[in-house]
Design a protein around this motif. Structure first.
Motif, PDB file in Angstrom:
ATOM      1  N   ILE A 120       0.816  -1.402  -0.190  1.00  0.00           N
ATOM      2  CA  ILE A 120      -0.011  -0.116  -0.223  1.00  0.00           C
ATOM      3  C   ILE A 120       0.958   1.210   0.060  1.00  0.00           C
ATOM      4  O   ILE A 120       0.224   2.270  -0.685  1.00  0.00           O
ATOM      5  N   PHE A 121       2.049   1.221   0.626  1.00  0.00           N
ATOM      6  CA  PHE A 121       3.033   2.209   0.637  1.00  0.00           C
ATOM      7  C   PHE A 121       3.520   2.627  -0.576  1.00  0.00           C
ATOM      8  O   PHE A 121       3.850   3.831  -0.899  1.00  0.00           O
ATOM      9  N   SER A 122       3.683   1.652  -1.545  1.00  0.00           N
ATOM     10  CA  SER A 122       3.807   1.994  -3.100  1.00  0.00           C
ATOM     11  C   SER A 122       2.787   2.378  -3.656  1.00  0.00           C
ATOM     12  O   SER A 122       2.878   3.431  -4.401  1.00  0.00           O
ATOM     13  N   THR A 123       1.992   1.594  -3.677  1.00  0.00           N
ATOM     14  CA  THR A 123       0.461   2.082  -4.571  1.00  0.00           C
ATOM     15  C   THR A 123      -0.219   3.233  -3.997  1.00  0.00           C
ATOM     16  O   THR A 123      -0.676   3.967  -5.121  1.00  0.00           O
ATOM     17  N   GLN A 124      -0.528   3.574  -2.763  1.00  0.00           N
ATOM     18  CA  GLN A 124      -1.027   4.648  -2.472  1.00  0.00           C
ATOM     19  C   GLN A 124      -0.290   6.004  -2.334  1.00  0.00           C
ATOM     20  O   GLN A 124      -0.889   7.185  -2.454  1.00  0.00           O
ATOM     21  N   ASN A 125       0.815   5.626  -1.552  1.00  0.00           N
ATOM     22  CA  ASN A 125       1.876   7.063  -1.482  1.00  0.00           C
ATOM     23  C   ASN A 125       2.930   7.098  -2.082  1.00  0.00           C
ATOM     24  O   ASN A 125       3.782   8.238  -1.809  1.00  0.00           O
ATOM     25  N   GLY A 126       3.073   6.313  -3.120  1.00  0.00           N
ATOM     26  CA  GLY A 126       4.322   6.360  -4.283  1.00  0.00           C
ATOM     27  C   GLY A 126       5.755   6.136  -3.661  1.00  0.00           C
ATOM     28  O   GLY A 126       6.681   6.983  -3.904  1.00  0.00           O
ATOM     29  N   MET A 127       5.723   5.433  -2.930  1.00  0.00           N
ATOM     30  CA  MET A 127       7.079   5.194  -1.848  1.00  0.00           C
ATOM     31  C   MET A 127       7.827   4.012  -2.429  1.00  0.00           C
ATOM     32  O   MET A 127       7.153   3.083  -3.089  1.00  0.00           O
ATOM     33  N   LYS A 128       9.160   3.862  -2.045  1.00  0.00           N
ATOM     34  CA  LYS A 128       9.785   2.657  -2.386  1.00  0.00           C
ATOM     35  C   LYS A 128      10.352   1.943  -1.146  1.00  0.00           C
ATOM     36  O   LYS A 128      10.529   2.609  -0.094  1.00  0.00           O
ATOM     37  N   ASP A 129      10.530   0.638  -1.375  1.00  0.00           N
ATOM     38  CA  ASP A 129      11.268  -0.152  -0.380  1.00  0.00           C
ATOM     39  C   ASP A 129      12.544  -0.362  -0.687  1.00  0.00           C
ATOM     40  O   ASP A 129      12.977  -0.723  -1.883  1.00  0.00           O
ATOM     41  N   PRO A 130      13.585   0.293   0.112  1.00  0.00           N
ATOM     42  CA  PRO A 130      15.105   0.393  -0.422  1.00  0.00           C
ATOM     43  C   PRO A 130      15.584  -1.071  -0.274  1.00  0.00           C
ATOM     44  O   PRO A 130      16.702  -1.453  -1.087  1.00  0.00           O
ATOM     45  N   TRP A 131      15.092  -2.180   0.232  1.00  0.00           N
ATOM     46  CA  TRP A 131      15.543  -3.548   0.384  1.00  0.00           C
ATOM     47  C   TRP A 131      15.122  -4.240  -1.034  1.00  0.00           C
ATOM     48  O   TRP A 131      16.102  -4.584  -1.717  1.00  0.00           O
ATOM     49  N   VAL A 132      13.924  -3.723  -1.534  1.00  0.00           N
ATOM     50  CA  VAL A 132      13.421  -4.188  -2.948  1.00  0.00           C
ATOM     51  C   VAL A 132      14.393  -3.625  -3.878  1.00  0.00           C
ATOM     52  O   VAL A 132      14.713  -4.080  -4.908  1.00  0.00           O
ATOM     53  N   GLU A 133      14.634  -2.200  -3.650  1.00  0.00           N
ATOM     54  CA  GLU A 133      15.381  -1.500  -4.533  1.00  0.00           C
ATOM     55  C   GLU A 133      16.838  -1.700  -4.587  1.00  0.00           C
ATOM     56  O   GLU A 133      17.453  -2.006  -5.856  1.00  0.00           O
ATOM     57  N   LEU A 134      17.560  -1.969  -3.694  1.00  0.00           N
ATOM     58  CA  LEU A 134      18.966  -2.315  -3.677  1.00  0.00           C
ATOM     59  C   LEU A 134      19.427  -3.560  -3.583  1.00  0.00           C
ATOM     60  O   LEU A 134      20.463  -3.850  -4.176  1.00  0.00           O
ATOM     61  N   ILE A 135      18.668  -4.492  -2.830  1.00  0.00           N
ATOM     62  CA  ILE A 135      18.968  -5.915  -2.605  1.00  0.00           C
ATOM     63  C   ILE A 135      18.354  -6.782  -3.567  1.00  0.00           C
ATOM     64  O   ILE A 135      19.215  -7.570  -4.127  1.00  0.00           O
ATOM     65  N   ARG A 136      17.139  -6.495  -3.811  1.00  0.00           N
ATOM     66  CA  ARG A 136      16.457  -7.390  -4.500  1.00  0.00           C
ATOM     67  C   ARG A 136      16.392  -6.963  -6.231  1.00  0.00           C
ATOM     68  O   ARG A 136      15.693  -7.751  -6.962  1.00  0.00           O
ATOM     69  N   GLY A 137      17.203  -5.786  -6.661  1.00  0.00           N
ATOM     70  CA  GLY A 137      17.002  -5.651  -7.619  1.00  0.00           C
ATOM     71  C   GLY A 137      15.572  -5.049  -8.534  1.00  0.00           C
ATOM     72  O   GLY A 137      15.438  -5.186  -9.580  1.00  0.00           O
TER      73      GLY A 137
END
Length: 435
Positions: free
Chosen positions: A203-220
């Motif tokens: 929900i933080f991505s779909t509603q608030n336009g946020m990123k998870d840095p674990w997904v971004e930096l570690i999970r590609g």
């Protein structure tokens, strides 16, 4: 301290202010439930473990630390920590939320909010007023990040997952209300995994336009679809825990995550045993001030409803003020302006006397003086005086002895507002744009 000033500019008050830099954060569930309620399978004495955690918080000097389950051993953590800004405990079990923040940055507001929904289906989540906290952290002069700490409902029964989904939605809705147009950090113990789709952690991505840095930096950039369980201390960053971080920048402030890590091996007892049943996580961020919009510092008190003209201004090309309109008498009732394209911003109430100033061609609103005072035990803005590039002025309200002046950077002008209001102006800051 990892925060560094990289570039400098003249601030509203004439001093040097940073326009870019970096900071670090840490999230850690400190396992502070009373031993009789939960031993957390952590060896050693909880009092000693808590003191060691506080020592390590100081040693590694993370800039903004969120802790969860900080209940009955809170004083021992704080006794060995040296961060200059720390929230006061809300109490042990069953009175407190267990949420606290230790930081190298001050903040202008702090609020504790209890979950609207909780579940005891598999855990005693309704035993304490768990929820989330909100603060607007002052990274530098005119540089703010809205920071949320949370501890969501635990367990995997139907009632737990429904409550947890409600918890996460409650924070996402609060971001929409309080953090419109602002940079935001949300982190803590979500008790959620991406593979538990009913939790709704996305929900933080779909509603608030946020990123998870674990997904971004570690999970590609790839969200996991298969559950992985971390050891403690974790030996790899690719496994998933329920402790998570989400972030976004804004038109006022660019944010970028540059580093993500389980800090497990930094938080061990002398004999190698763990200090908590959760792997702590850290993220490093770089930031830079906006190139087309910036803001001043705030003046006044943290009361009323949050408002911001930033989102609207971000859709404009070279916005310029054409008419200033204020209302005031004993205090400052409202502020407003009209842009050259006809867009109008108005904040506050309808009391007081109206004063207005139409700017000439090429004239800019360059500085503003605000004066604050006490009304009904709360700090409010009592007075505003606007000065243009031509030296003309417009004022409203009643001046006090507690004032501050905010000046747009050279070649910029004031084009909007952000702050908190009600019937009058509680807290106020100004939005600048190049002219």
């Amino acid at each position: 301290m990892k925060y560094q000033i990289v570039n400098l500019a003249i601030s509203a008050g004439g001093a040097l202010a940073a326009t870019s830099g970096e900071f670090s954060i840490l999230s850690m569930n400190v396992a502070g439930l009373p031993e009789i309620l939960n031993g957390n399978e952590v060896p050693g004495d909880k009092t000693s473990n808590s003191q060691q955690m506080g020592t390590k918080f100081s040693q590694y000097n993370y800039d903004i630390i969120h802790v969860q389950e900080d209940f009955n051993y809170h004083a021992y953590i704080y006794s060995t920590d040296t961060h200059p800004y720390r929230t006061a405990t809300s109490g042990g079990v069953p009175f407190g939320s267990g949420l606290n923040t230790l930081a190298n940055f001050n903040w202008i507001d702090f609020d504790r909010v209890k979950w609207a929904t909780c579940s005891d289906a598999s855990e005693s989540d309704c035993l304490t007023p768990k929820g989330y906290t909100f603060m607007r952290a002052i990274i530098d002069d005119g540089v703010y990040v809205d920071v949320y700490n949370l501890h969501a409902d635990a367990g995997t029964e139907d009632g737990d997952e429904a409550a947890r989904s409600s918890n996460l939605k409650q924070v996402a809705d609060a971001i929409d209300t309080n953090s419109k147009g602002n940079a935001v950090l949300v982190y803590g113990d979500t008790n959620s995994r991406y593979t538990r789709t009913r939790d709704g952690i996305t929900i933080f991505s779909t509603q608030n336009g946020m990123k998870d840095p674990w997904v971004e930096l570690i999970r590609g950039g790839v969200v996991p679809t298969v559950e992985t369980i971390c050891t403690n201390p974790s030996t790899t960053n690719t496994c998933e825990t329920v402790d998570k971080v989400f972030y976004r920048g804004s038109p006022l402030l660019s944010l970028a995550a540059t580093y993500w890590n389980y800090e497990s091996n930094k938080f061990l007892q002398a004999n190698g045993s763990i200090l908590s049943d959760h792997n702590p996580i850290t993220v490093n961020f770089t930031w830079s001030a906006g190139s087309s919009l910036r803001q001043s510092s705030f003046w006044g008190g943290p009361h009323g409803a949050w408002f911001s003209d930033v989102t609207t201004l971000a859709t404009k090309t070279s916005p310029k003020a054409s008419v200033l309109t204020f209302r005031g008498a004993k205090r400052l009732d409202s502020v407003g302006l009209t842009l050259t394209d006809g867009t109008t911003f108005t904040h506050g109430g309808t009391g007081g006397d109206v004063s207005s100033l139409t700017l000439n061609s090429g004239e800019r609103w360059t500085s503003a003086q605000l004066c604050q005072g006490q009304k009904s035990g709360e700090t409010r803005n009592f007075y505003i005086k606007a000065t243009t590039s031509s030296g003309r002025t417009l004022s409203a309200g009643t001046s006090t002895s507690d004032c501050a002046t905010y000046t747009a950077p050279s070649g910029w002008g004031i084009v909007g507002f952000l702050g908190q209001d009600g019937d009058e102006m509680d807290q106020l800051a100004f939005v600048y744009a190049p002219q």
